[in-house]
Design a protein around this motif. Structure first.
Motif, PDB file in Angstrom:
ATOM      1  N   VAL A 144       2.961   7.309  -5.073  1.00  7.23           N
ATOM      2  CA  VAL A 144       2.304   6.045  -4.752  1.00  7.23           C
ATOM      3  C   VAL A 144       2.990   5.388  -3.567  1.00  7.23           C
ATOM      4  O   VAL A 144       4.223   5.367  -3.477  1.00  7.23           O
ATOM      5  CB  VAL A 144       2.326   5.087  -5.969  1.00  7.23           C
ATOM      6  N   GLY A 145       2.182   4.854  -2.662  1.00  7.27           N
ATOM      7  CA  GLY A 145       2.693   4.050  -1.562  1.00  7.27           C
ATOM      8  C   GLY A 145       1.958   2.726  -1.534  1.00  7.27           C
ATOM      9  O   GLY A 145       0.755   2.681  -1.803  1.00  7.27           O
ATOM     10  N   VAL A 146       2.659   1.657  -1.231  1.00  7.04           N
ATOM     11  CA  VAL A 146       2.042   0.341  -1.112  1.00  7.04           C
ATOM     12  C   VAL A 146       2.503  -0.276   0.193  1.00  7.04           C
ATOM     13  O   VAL A 146       3.696  -0.223   0.538  1.00  7.04           O
ATOM     14  CB  VAL A 146       2.409  -0.592  -2.291  1.00  7.04           C
ATOM     15  N   ALA A 147       1.560  -0.863   0.938  1.00  2.89           N
ATOM     16  CA  ALA A 147       1.900  -1.447   2.237  1.00  2.89           C
ATOM     17  C   ALA A 147       0.837  -2.469   2.611  1.00  2.89           C
ATOM     18  O   ALA A 147      -0.065  -2.783   1.827  1.00  2.89           O
ATOM     19  CB  ALA A 147       2.001  -0.352   3.297  1.00  2.89           C
ATOM     20  N   SER A 148       0.936  -2.952   3.838  1.00  4.08           N
ATOM     21  CA  SER A 148       0.016  -3.982   4.313  1.00  4.08           C
ATOM     22  C   SER A 148      -1.234  -3.402   4.962  1.00  4.08           C
ATOM     23  O   SER A 148      -2.098  -4.142   5.418  1.00  4.08           O
ATOM     24  CB  SER A 148       0.742  -4.892   5.320  1.00  4.08           C
ATOM     25  N   SER A 149      -1.337  -2.059   5.035  1.00  2.00           N
ATOM     26  CA  SER A 149      -2.511  -1.418   5.620  1.00  2.00           C
ATOM     27  C   SER A 149      -2.703  -0.053   4.990  1.00  2.00           C
ATOM     28  O   SER A 149      -1.799   0.499   4.345  1.00  2.00           O
ATOM     29  CB  SER A 149      -2.345  -1.266   7.138  1.00  2.00           C
ATOM     30  N   LYS A 150      -3.884   0.529   5.181  1.00  6.00           N
ATOM     31  CA  LYS A 150      -4.170   1.847   4.635  1.00  6.00           C
ATOM     32  C   LYS A 150      -3.278   2.915   5.275  1.00  6.00           C
ATOM     33  O   LYS A 150      -2.760   3.800   4.581  1.00  6.00           O
ATOM     34  CB  LYS A 150      -5.654   2.187   4.839  1.00  6.00           C
ATOM     35  N   PHE A 151      -3.109   2.826   6.575  1.00  9.48           N
ATOM     36  CA  PHE A 151      -2.274   3.799   7.284  1.00  9.48           C
ATOM     37  C   PHE A 151      -0.861   3.813   6.723  1.00  9.48           C
ATOM     38  O   PHE A 151      -0.301   4.863   6.386  1.00  9.48           O
ATOM     39  CB  PHE A 151      -2.274   3.464   8.780  1.00  9.48           C
TER      40      PHE A 151
END
Length: 440
Positions: A144-151
């Motif tokens: 899982v990755g979480v960030a401020s954008s899809k990229f």
């Protein structure tokens, strides 16, 4: 860009192979390769144990056998994969109404679409999500990755793979991206990477030093502008729930231009069969086959044929694409080839083609319209079977009038192996058990 890390990307680890290891105790911790098991088959998924030997997706099965001859080579069970995917997607929809599946094993989630989302509780949310997925699927893991954008979320999900997670908090994006190779950016294949290398660029930090004008001059307006923004972590694409694919396509960019028609035909064949497998995995078929060609001078051309009805048959798609290639001018060579199918639907027209498929069409399960032409009893490695005396198991191998079965299920210890005549009336195929059920 968002002020919070609120776009989540989930990627199930070595999904097809992991489902097989889950359901077949004797394969746990051992190399497993799923794909077309015939002479022209390709690898769909390899377990991490097989990847240590250099086996990877899209590799020919012949090469995979050479690299890892002791692996279990299985044809795949799409019913089992779809059921596991359904469980995961249901869990994701508990997080947010905005879930965008990319495939059976991958999806984006817009956490901010849930009014109860608390950015301060993000770490525990991700930990609980991963634990729930493993529990509900009876052992599958995800990254899982979480960030401020899809990229950035997709980049983040790769950082602690397998069975891990990474949260890219706003303000850390540039530092996170800087040391990565430019090939970490989606769309940067070997040809683009080589062009950037000639400009002295190998890392994203070096890419960031180039101006927008330099990038567009070297790569074209669209590619140059995209790389300029992605190198800075800038991506404003929304998560789109219930987005229906308009087409299924795959393309290959070559390190050097190819002018040899035989070589181009071989590439087209591989691409077309890959498209057919992806259609099958998505439970779809299509009417329009398109060949995409980028010439040595970067001019891009497409040719299409619309069939009388939808198909997901690898040979039909391959023959159509090869016909389009035969009519094309490849003088000077091509630097890119792509095959796509559009006009998608979730059904196949039964009587569109009367000729049964050849034995070479083994890179994916038989199309629905062709099942009636096949022998009543066909055994392929990995399929679920049951025996009236010995119980449930799976096909270890078959040929020369015999079928070998290992008798075990997800909930039993590693079981014995027995061989039967392939027409033994006590042996029959069985449906894959749903992941949430208890097998007898």
């Amino acid at each position: 860009m968002r002020a919070t890390a609120s776009i989540l990307h989930v990627d199930l680890d070595a999904f097809f192979a992991a489902v097989e290891q889950r359901d077949k105790p004797s394969l746990r911790g051992k190399p497993v390769i799923v794909g077309g098991i015939g002479g022209r088959g390709v690898v769909s998924t390899a377990s991490y144990e097989a990847r240590r030997f250099g086996v990877r997706s899209a590799m020919s099965m012949a090469e995979a056998r050479g690299r890892c001859p002791h692996a279990a080579f299985l044809a795949g069970r799409f019913d089992a994969y779809r059921e596991a995917s359904r469980i995961v997607m249901e869990r994701l929809r508990e997080l947010s109404p905005l879930v965008q599946p990319l495939s059976l094993d991958e999806a984006f989630v817009d956490l901010a679409a849930n009014p109860d989302f608390d950015p301060d509780d993000l770490e525990s949310l991700v930990v609980q999500l991963r634990a729930d997925i493993t529990e509900r699927t009876h052992g599958l893991t995800c990254s899982v990755g979480v960030a401020s954008s899809k990229f950035l979320a997709k980049i983040a999900s790769e950082l602690n793979k397998p069975d891990g997670h990474f949260i890219a908090h706003p303000g850390t994006e540039l530092e996170l991206l800087a040391p990565m190779q430019v090939t970490a950016i989606p769309g940067v294949g070997p040809a683009t990477a080589e062009r950037l290398r000639r400009l002295g660029v190998e890392t994203i930090e070096q890419l960031r030093a180039l101006s927008l004008d330099e990038l567009t001059r070297s790569l074209g307006t669209a590619s140059g502008r995209s790389l300029f923004h992605l190198a800075r972590g800038e991506d404003d694409r929304p998560v789109e729930a219930h987005r229906e694919a308009k087409s299924v396509s795959v393309e290959d960019t070559f390190p050097v231009d190819i002018a040899d028609r035989a070589e181009l035909a071989s590439v087209t064949d591989t691409l077309a069969r890959t498209v057919a497998r992806r259609l099958r995995a998505a439970g779809q078929s299509g009417r329009t086959v398109t060949l995409k060609m980028r010439r040595h001078d970067f001019e891009t051309h497409t040719r299409s044929i619309t069939l009388p009805g939808p198909t997901d048959h690898p040979r039909v798609i391959t023959d159509t694409a090869l016909g389009l290639l035969a009519a094309a001018d490849v003088t000077g060579g091509l630097r890119l080839l792509g095959v796509g199918v559009s006009g998608l639907t979730d059904w196949v027209q039964d009587d569109l083609f009367s000729e049964p498929p050849s034995d070479e069409d083994d890179t994916a399960p038989l199309p629905r319209r062709a099942v009636r032409h096949q022998p009543e009893r066909t055994w392929v490695a990995g399929m679920d079977v049951t025996h009236t005396e010995h119980g449930d198991g799976w096909v270890w191998g078959a040929g020369l009038g015999r079928v070998t079965v290992r008798f075990e299920t997800r909930l039993t210890p590693s079981g014995p192996i027995m061989t039967f005549a392939d027409d033994d009336p006590a042996l029959s195929a069985r449906a894959s058990a749903p992941a949430g059920t208890v097998e007898a």
